[in-house]
Design a protein around this motif. Structure first.
Motif, PDB file in Angstrom:
ATOM      1  N   GLN A  76      14.076  18.130 -19.064  1.00 38.03           N
ATOM      2  CA  GLN A  76      12.880  17.300 -19.098  1.00 38.03           C
ATOM      3  C   GLN A  76      13.263  15.836 -19.070  1.00 38.03           C
ATOM      4  O   GLN A  76      14.292  15.431 -19.603  1.00 38.03           O
ATOM      5  N   GLY A  77      12.426  15.012 -18.451  1.00 32.73           N
ATOM      6  CA  GLY A  77      12.708  13.596 -18.349  1.00 32.73           C
ATOM      7  C   GLY A  77      12.428  12.853 -19.643  1.00 32.73           C
ATOM      8  O   GLY A  77      11.756  13.340 -20.549  1.00 32.73           O
ATOM      9  N   SER A  78      12.926  11.621 -19.735  1.00 30.52           N
ATOM     10  CA  SER A  78      12.731  10.784 -20.913  1.00 30.52           C
ATOM     11  C   SER A  78      11.271  10.368 -21.032  1.00 30.52           C
ATOM     12  O   SER A  78      10.595  10.065 -20.037  1.00 30.52           O
ATOM     13  N   ASP A  79      10.783  10.315 -22.273  1.00 33.63           N
ATOM     14  CA  ASP A  79       9.410   9.882 -22.511  1.00 33.63           C
ATOM     15  C   ASP A  79       9.236   8.395 -22.250  1.00 33.63           C
ATOM     16  O   ASP A  79       8.112   7.913 -22.119  1.00 33.63           O
ATOM     17  N   ASN A  80      10.348   7.643 -22.204  1.00 35.84           N
ATOM     18  CA  ASN A  80      10.263   6.200 -22.006  1.00 35.84           C
ATOM     19  C   ASN A  80      10.205   5.790 -20.537  1.00 35.84           C
ATOM     20  O   ASN A  80      10.150   4.606 -20.230  1.00 35.84           O
ATOM     21  N   VAL A  81      10.239   6.781 -19.640  1.00 35.79           N
ATOM     22  CA  VAL A  81      10.275   6.476 -18.204  1.00 35.79           C
ATOM     23  C   VAL A  81       8.978   6.934 -17.544  1.00 35.79           C
ATOM     24  O   VAL A  81       8.540   8.074 -17.732  1.00 35.79           O
ATOM     25  N   THR A  82       8.355   6.050 -16.790  1.00 34.61           N
ATOM     26  CA  THR A  82       7.215   6.428 -15.959  1.00 34.61           C
ATOM     27  C   THR A  82       7.704   6.627 -14.528  1.00 34.61           C
ATOM     28  O   THR A  82       8.664   5.979 -14.089  1.00 34.61           O
ATOM     29  N   HIS A  83       7.033   7.513 -13.818  1.00 38.39           N
ATOM     30  CA  HIS A  83       7.488   7.900 -12.484  1.00 38.39           C
ATOM     31  C   HIS A  83       6.405   7.576 -11.459  1.00 38.39           C
ATOM     32  O   HIS A  83       5.261   8.017 -11.579  1.00 38.39           O
ATOM     33  N   GLU A  84       6.785   6.797 -10.451  1.00 38.62           N
ATOM     34  CA  GLU A  84       5.858   6.371  -9.414  1.00 38.62           C
ATOM     35  C   GLU A  84       6.416   6.739  -8.048  1.00 38.62           C
ATOM     36  O   GLU A  84       7.630   6.851  -7.876  1.00 38.62           O
ATOM     37  N   PHE A  85       5.516   6.920  -7.075  1.00 30.78           N
ATOM     38  CA  PHE A  85       6.001   7.087  -5.707  1.00 30.78           C
ATOM     39  C   PHE A  85       5.167   6.231  -4.761  1.00 30.78           C
ATOM     40  O   PHE A  85       3.984   5.988  -4.987  1.00 30.78           O
ATOM     41  N   TYR A  86       5.842   5.756  -3.727  1.00 29.49           N
ATOM     42  CA  TYR A  86       5.226   4.937  -2.689  1.00 29.49           C
ATOM     43  C   TYR A  86       5.285   5.708  -1.383  1.00 29.49           C
ATOM     44  O   TYR A  86       6.348   6.194  -0.994  1.00 29.49           O
ATOM     45  N   ASN A  87       4.172   5.800  -0.691  1.00 27.11           N
ATOM     46  CA  ASN A  87       4.148   6.422   0.632  1.00 27.11           C
ATOM     47  C   ASN A  87       4.730   5.456   1.658  1.00 27.11           C
ATOM     48  O   ASN A  87       4.226   4.332   1.808  1.00 27.11           O
ATOM     49  N   VAL A  88       5.777   5.870   2.347  1.00 32.10           N
ATOM     50  CA  VAL A  88       6.401   5.019   3.360  1.00 32.10           C
ATOM     51  C   VAL A  88       6.631   5.822   4.628  1.00 32.10           C
ATOM     52  O   VAL A  88       6.507   7.053   4.645  1.00 32.10           O
ATOM     53  N   THR A  89       6.973   5.132   5.678  1.00 36.93           N
ATOM     54  CA  THR A  89       7.539   5.748   6.880  1.00 36.93           C
ATOM     55  C   THR A  89       8.954   5.206   7.012  1.00 36.93           C
ATOM     56  O   THR A  89       9.366   4.311   6.263  1.00 36.93           O
ATOM     57  N   GLU A  90       9.723   5.730   7.958  1.00 38.53           N
ATOM     58  CA  GLU A  90      11.057   5.158   8.166  1.00 38.53           C
ATOM     59  C   GLU A  90      10.954   3.694   8.573  1.00 38.53           C
ATOM     60  O   GLU A  90      11.844   2.901   8.272  1.00 38.53           O
ATOM     61  N   LYS A  91       9.855   3.341   9.199  1.00 42.78           N
ATOM     62  CA  LYS A  91       9.639   1.954   9.621  1.00 42.78           C
ATOM     63  C   LYS A  91       9.402   1.040   8.428  1.00 42.78           C
ATOM     64  O   LYS A  91       9.774  -0.137   8.460  1.00 42.78           O
ATOM     65  N   THR A  92       8.778   1.547   7.377  1.00 39.62           N
ATOM     66  CA  THR A  92       8.395   0.686   6.244  1.00 39.62           C
ATOM     67  C   THR A  92       9.237   0.920   4.992  1.00 39.62           C
ATOM     68  O   THR A  92       9.002   0.273   3.978  1.00 39.62           O
ATOM     69  N   ARG A  93      10.218   1.799   5.044  1.00 36.97           N
ATOM     70  CA  ARG A  93      10.984   2.130   3.831  1.00 36.97           C
ATOM     71  C   ARG A  93      11.707   0.907   3.277  1.00 36.97           C
ATOM     72  O   ARG A  93      11.615   0.615   2.078  1.00 36.97           O
ATOM     73  N   TYR A  94      12.435   0.198   4.123  1.00 34.25           N
ATOM     74  CA  TYR A  94      13.169  -0.967   3.629  1.00 34.25           C
ATOM     75  C   TYR A  94      12.246  -2.120   3.251  1.00 34.25           C
ATOM     76  O   TYR A  94      12.425  -2.735   2.189  1.00 34.25           O
ATOM     77  N   PRO A  95      11.217  -2.465   4.063  1.00 35.24           N
ATOM     78  CA  PRO A  95      10.274  -3.498   3.619  1.00 35.24           C
ATOM     79  C   PRO A  95       9.605  -3.157   2.295  1.00 35.24           C
ATOM     80  O   PRO A  95       9.353  -4.047   1.477  1.00 35.24           O
TER      81      PRO A  95
END
Length: 599
Positions: A213-232
């Motif tokens: 199980q993950g740490s309670d002190n960490v929140t987890h987020e995700f960003y929708n990207v494409t290969e074109k926008t991953r680095y930006p």
């Protein structure tokens, strides 16, 4: 009343050293493990998330019990990487600084083995080592483990992921049956459970939380990207967090170096940490990162395992790991020592399927977060600047002599005009850069199609050769076992292993094109088998129509399963660098407002 280290049965010299180091009270895993190891000779299987203090949990009771008057090696501690081994060795030296006759030696590849042998001959009670170098020293009869009382397997899951099972077996065989085996792991996949079953006798099990199980002190987020926008998108995460102090995880050494180079070119305080660096280079990078001279460290999973940093604000997954358990290792680098942290995953449409199994392990949900817009970044940076001005201290002694001339020169401006000019001077670069920046959250159907046609969002690499191998999921193959099988053939240890696709009855993997002939040759010469099945490999080539075929004229095999079912086992390819611009592929300009503004 809170528990202290002296309450756990540790002697005065150790407690004195802990006070010097600033240790106040033991963590949960330390409270459970230290008395157990001191009071019992039972084997121990301990789950401890990254950052919970497990090094002290196994090393303090060993330091407590070791016989400093004997020159025999009494404890062997195995660690997956040299960085982590060095860190453990240094911690033990700190813990035992008031025990004058206790000696610890750290042995690892890349260092002078003759010097390590000389240290062992002097007599050391505790040896910390990586599996490969430890086995080498055993073969040379320089390291004798027949009197060992304690064997510690630290980060056991990672050692297995790195293909060290054979080395672990050899070390275990060199130790007496009477030893106490202490197995510490952040996750407990089946392979770790198998080691516990085969080499431990009725082990006691303790945890500092639910397994995996993950740490309670960490929140987890995700960003929708494409290969074109991953680095930006990565750059915008950095820009919207002016005080970011982060590790950016990439899957391969090449991708790690490329992303670090791009960030440096764009003016960020960044650097790379991976296996192609020399030990001196790695030490230099890590020292800069610990001192916060580097704000963003771009690293592979293996290289980051030796870092002991408590104040990370973010962990950023530029690409998700092949093994979903490794996400827990990554995210555990932040949210340590009571601090809060954020773990961010940049995922394209195909990669989103990997989030659900990670959520089941963490028992937490990922929060979908929009990529920051240019306006949001400018607002955040502007008020960050104002906060810095408000909190800055004025050194009157140094500037008083210049003030009359400055006042005279600026006398014609009002208070409001002076503020506007100062803010504009400091902030115009950000405003200019993001003035017409696109909204990266608006993913076009064309971008989706491009990602869908690139093998689960992976960009092809002209520097890789793709191989067919005649074993798959039905043979109980997974990416870690395949990498271990490849490593066992004696191919150059620096070879780059790329994308891995595990199907039901066969699989595919990529290897650096420079090692194409060597890979074919060693598999033909060694004729390896896997779970009793003879292993064959062949080179695959692109069809003009976009499909794959195998070279070598072998008869065709049916898929034996649904290729779509392999998504959770697929590897990720590399970001290609065309004119230093392709990793972003974005209409955002390469010039960055952070350039020439490094701290």
């Amino acid at each position: 009343m809170s528990i202290t280290f002296s309450d756990l049965g540790l002697k005065e010299p150790i407690n004195k050293a802990l006070v010097d180091l600033g240790y106040e009270s033991p963590t949960v895993i330390q409270q459970k493990a230290i008395p157990q190891i001191i009071s019992s000779k039972d084997d121990l299987k301990a789950f401890a998330q990254t950052g919970t203090g497990k090094t002290a949990a196994f090393s303090l009771p060993i330091v407590e019990q070791v016989d400093e008057n004997s020159n025999h090696t009494q404890a062997i501690i195995l660690s997956p990487t040299r960085e982590l081994a060095v860190q453990i060795g240094k911690n033990i030296e700190d813990f035992s600084k008031y025990i004058p006759n206790l000696n610890v030696t750290t042995v690892y590849g890349g260092a002078n083995i003759e010097q390590q042998i000389r240290q062992l001959k002097k007599g050391v009670q505790i040896v910390v080592g990586t599996p490969g170098r430890t086995v080498d020293l055993i073969r040379r009869r320089a390291l004798k483990l027949n009197n060992v009382d304690w064997l510690v397997l630290d980060e056991a899951d990672e050692m297995l992921n790195m293909g060290f099972k054979e080395e672990l077996d050899k070390v275990l065989e060199a130790t007496p049956d009477t030893k106490q085996t202490l197995l510490f792991s952040a996750t407990f996949p089946r392979e770790v459970e198998a080691i516990a079953k085969n080499y431990m006798e009725n082990p006691v099990e303790i945890t500092s939380g639910e397994k995996n199980q993950g740490s309670d002190n960490v929140t987890h987020e995700f960003y929708n990207v494409t290969e074109k926008t991953r680095y930006p998108a990565l750059k915008r995460v950095a820009d919207v967090n002016p005080d970011i102090y982060a590790i950016v995880f990439c899957r391969t050494r090449r991708e790690t170096q490329l992303i670090a180079d791009l960030l440096i070119q764009d003016g960020y305080n960044a650097d790379a940490l991976h296996g192609d660096l020399s030990q001196a280079q790695r030490d230099s990078v890590m020292e800069k990162f610990r001192k916060k001279n580097i704000q963003m460290l771009v690293a592979t999973d293996v290289a980051a395992r030796g870092l002991d940093v408590n104040n990370l604000t973010h962990v950023i997954n530029h690409k998700l790991p092949d093994q979903i358990e490794n996400y827990n290792h990554r995210s555990g680098r932040t949210g340590r020592a009571g601090n809060k942290g954020v773990s961010i995953a940049l995922v394209n449409r195909k990669e989103r399927s990997k989030l659900s199994p990670i959520e089941r392990i963490l028992k937490k949900k990922f929060v979908q977060t929009p990529i920051p817009t240019g306006k949001e970044i400018c607002e955040k940076q502007l008020f960050h600047l104002i906060d810095k001005i408000e909190k800055s201290e004025v050194n009157s002694t140094e500037i008083d002599s210049f003030l009359p001339s400055i006042y005279e020169k600026l006398n014609e401006f009002s208070r409001e005009e002076l503020i506007q000019k100062f803010v504009s001077l400091e902030f115009n670069s950000f405003l200019s850069y993001y003035e017409n920046a696109p909204d990266l959250n608006k993913i076009s159907s064309r971008d989706r199609d491009r990602d869908s046609s690139s093998r689960d969002g992976r960009m092809s690499s002209d520097n890789m050769t793709r191989f067919f191998i005649n074993i798959g999921r039905k043979d109980r193959l997974n990416p870690a076992k395949l990498m271990g099988l490849i490593n066992e053939q004696g191919i150059d240890k620096n070879v780059e292993i790329g994308a891995i696709d595990i199907l039901d009855t066969f699989s595919f993997f990529e290897i650096d094109k420079n090692y194409e002939s060597q890979t074919l040759g060693v598999f033909e010469e060694n004729q390896p088998d896997f779970n009793g099945r003879r292993v064959n490999i062949e080179i695959t080539k692109e069809r003009k129509g976009g499909g794959r075929r195998r070279s070598g004229g072998g008869r065709r095999r049916s898929s034996g399963g649904n290729s779509n079912s392999s998504g959770n086992n697929r590897g990720f390819g590399r970001v290609r660098n065309k004119n230093n611009n392709s990793s972003s592929g974005s209409s955002e300009r390469r010039r960055n407002p952070r350039r020439n503004r490094r701290k």
